[in-house]
Motif scaffolding. Structure first.
Motif, PDB file in Angstrom:
ATOM      1  N   ALA A  63       0.863  -0.970  -0.157  1.00 18.00           N
ATOM      2  CA  ALA A  63      -0.120   0.012  -0.121  1.00 18.00           C
ATOM      3  C   ALA A  63       1.021   1.444  -0.250  1.00 18.00           C
ATOM      4  O   ALA A  63       0.395   2.388  -0.714  1.00 18.00           O
ATOM      5  N   VAL A  64       2.132   0.733   0.777  1.00 21.15           N
ATOM      6  CA  VAL A  64       2.579   2.601   0.753  1.00 21.15           C
ATOM      7  C   VAL A  64       3.231   2.626  -0.309  1.00 21.15           C
ATOM      8  O   VAL A  64       3.355   3.869  -0.961  1.00 21.15           O
ATOM      9  N   MET A  70       1.496   6.592  -7.154  1.00 23.54           N
ATOM     10  CA  MET A  70       0.369   7.388  -7.703  1.00 23.54           C
ATOM     11  C   MET A  70       0.823   8.292  -7.160  1.00 23.54           C
ATOM     12  O   MET A  70       0.066   9.761  -8.590  1.00 23.54           O
ATOM     13  N   TRP A  71       0.948   9.187  -6.368  1.00 26.64           N
ATOM     14  CA  TRP A  71       1.794  10.578  -6.060  1.00 26.64           C
ATOM     15  C   TRP A  71       1.965  10.789  -6.810  1.00 26.64           C
ATOM     16  O   TRP A  71       2.111  11.742  -7.585  1.00 26.64           O
ATOM     17  N   ALA A  72       3.671  10.307  -7.469  1.00 25.44           N
ATOM     18  CA  ALA A  72       4.683  10.358  -7.897  1.00 25.44           C
ATOM     19  C   ALA A  72       4.005   9.929  -9.956  1.00 25.44           C
ATOM     20  O   ALA A  72       4.149  10.999 -10.827  1.00 25.44           O
ATOM     21  N   TYR A  74       0.393  10.935 -10.945  1.00 22.16           N
ATOM     22  CA  TYR A  74      -0.199  12.467 -10.241  1.00 22.16           C
ATOM     23  C   TYR A  74       0.485  13.823 -10.865  1.00 22.16           C
ATOM     24  O   TYR A  74      -0.264  14.957 -11.135  1.00 22.16           O
ATOM     25  N   SER A  75       1.792  13.254 -10.090  1.00 21.13           N
ATOM     26  CA  SER A  75       2.918  14.886  -9.933  1.00 21.13           C
ATOM     27  C   SER A  75       3.234  15.620 -11.136  1.00 21.13           C
ATOM     28  O   SER A  75       3.716  16.219 -11.290  1.00 21.13           O
ATOM     29  N   GLY A  76       2.699  14.299 -11.857  1.00 19.46           N
ATOM     30  CA  GLY A  76       3.696  13.873 -13.154  1.00 19.46           C
ATOM     31  C   GLY A  76       5.266  13.534 -13.603  1.00 19.46           C
ATOM     32  O   GLY A  76       6.039  13.724 -14.232  1.00 19.46           O
ATOM     33  N   TYR A  77       5.731  13.173 -12.014  1.00 19.38           N
ATOM     34  CA  TYR A  77       7.325  12.323 -11.792  1.00 19.38           C
ATOM     35  C   TYR A  77       7.154  10.996 -12.039  1.00 19.38           C
ATOM     36  O   TYR A  77       8.292  10.770 -12.995  1.00 19.38           O
ATOM     37  N   LEU A  78       6.490  10.532 -12.836  1.00 21.83           N
ATOM     38  CA  LEU A  78       6.505   9.185 -13.235  1.00 21.83           C
ATOM     39  C   LEU A  78       5.615   9.669 -14.390  1.00 21.83           C
ATOM     40  O   LEU A  78       4.313   8.863 -14.175  1.00 21.83           O
ATOM     41  N   SER A  79       6.039   9.644 -15.633  1.00 21.40           N
ATOM     42  CA  SER A  79       5.103   9.245 -16.582  1.00 21.40           C
ATOM     43  C   SER A  79       6.109   8.573 -18.275  1.00 21.40           C
ATOM     44  O   SER A  79       7.078   8.724 -17.326  1.00 21.40           O
ATOM     45  N   ILE A  80       5.446   8.772 -19.102  1.00 23.76           N
ATOM     46  CA  ILE A  80       5.800   7.428 -20.455  1.00 23.76           C
ATOM     47  C   ILE A  80       6.862   8.508 -20.723  1.00 23.76           C
ATOM     48  O   ILE A  80       8.195   8.244 -21.048  1.00 23.76           O
TER      49      ILE A  80
END
Length: 94
Positions: A63-64, A70-72, A74-80
């Motif tokens: 969960a953590v 998910m935070w990354a 939706y914040s744009g840090y994790l994108s294709i």
């Protein structure tokens, strides 16, 4: 919306299994290590696996990690685009 929920559940499910296999060996003592064991059993067999505790830790850790991912996302840090750039792949343009 339904695709987002089912995709999130599928990702969490895979992550949960990965974390479970990572947590399984922790805290396990074999019959050989403790010097006790039933005749005819493998000396490497665990004495007490404590699966309930491991399932709770697996759920908490998953969960953590999922929440951070998910935070990354939706914040744009994790994108294709960002991941492909990090891996040296050519940029994708529509």
């Amino acid at each position: 919306m339904a695709y987002q929920i089912s995709t999130g559940l599928a990702i969490y499910f895979v992550l949960w299994w990965l974390v479970l296999f990572l947590t399984l060996p922790f805290g396990v003592r074999s019959q050989h290590e403790d010097g006790v064991g039933a005749p005819g059993t493998d000396p490497g067999a665990p004495i007490l696996a404590r699966m309930g505790r491991k399932l709770m830790w697996t759920t908490l850790i998953s969960a953590v990690i999922f929440a951070i991912a998910m935070w990354a996302y939706y914040s744009g840090y994790l994108s294709i685009e960002r991941l492909s750039k990090l891996m040296g792949m050519p940029e994708f343009h529509n």
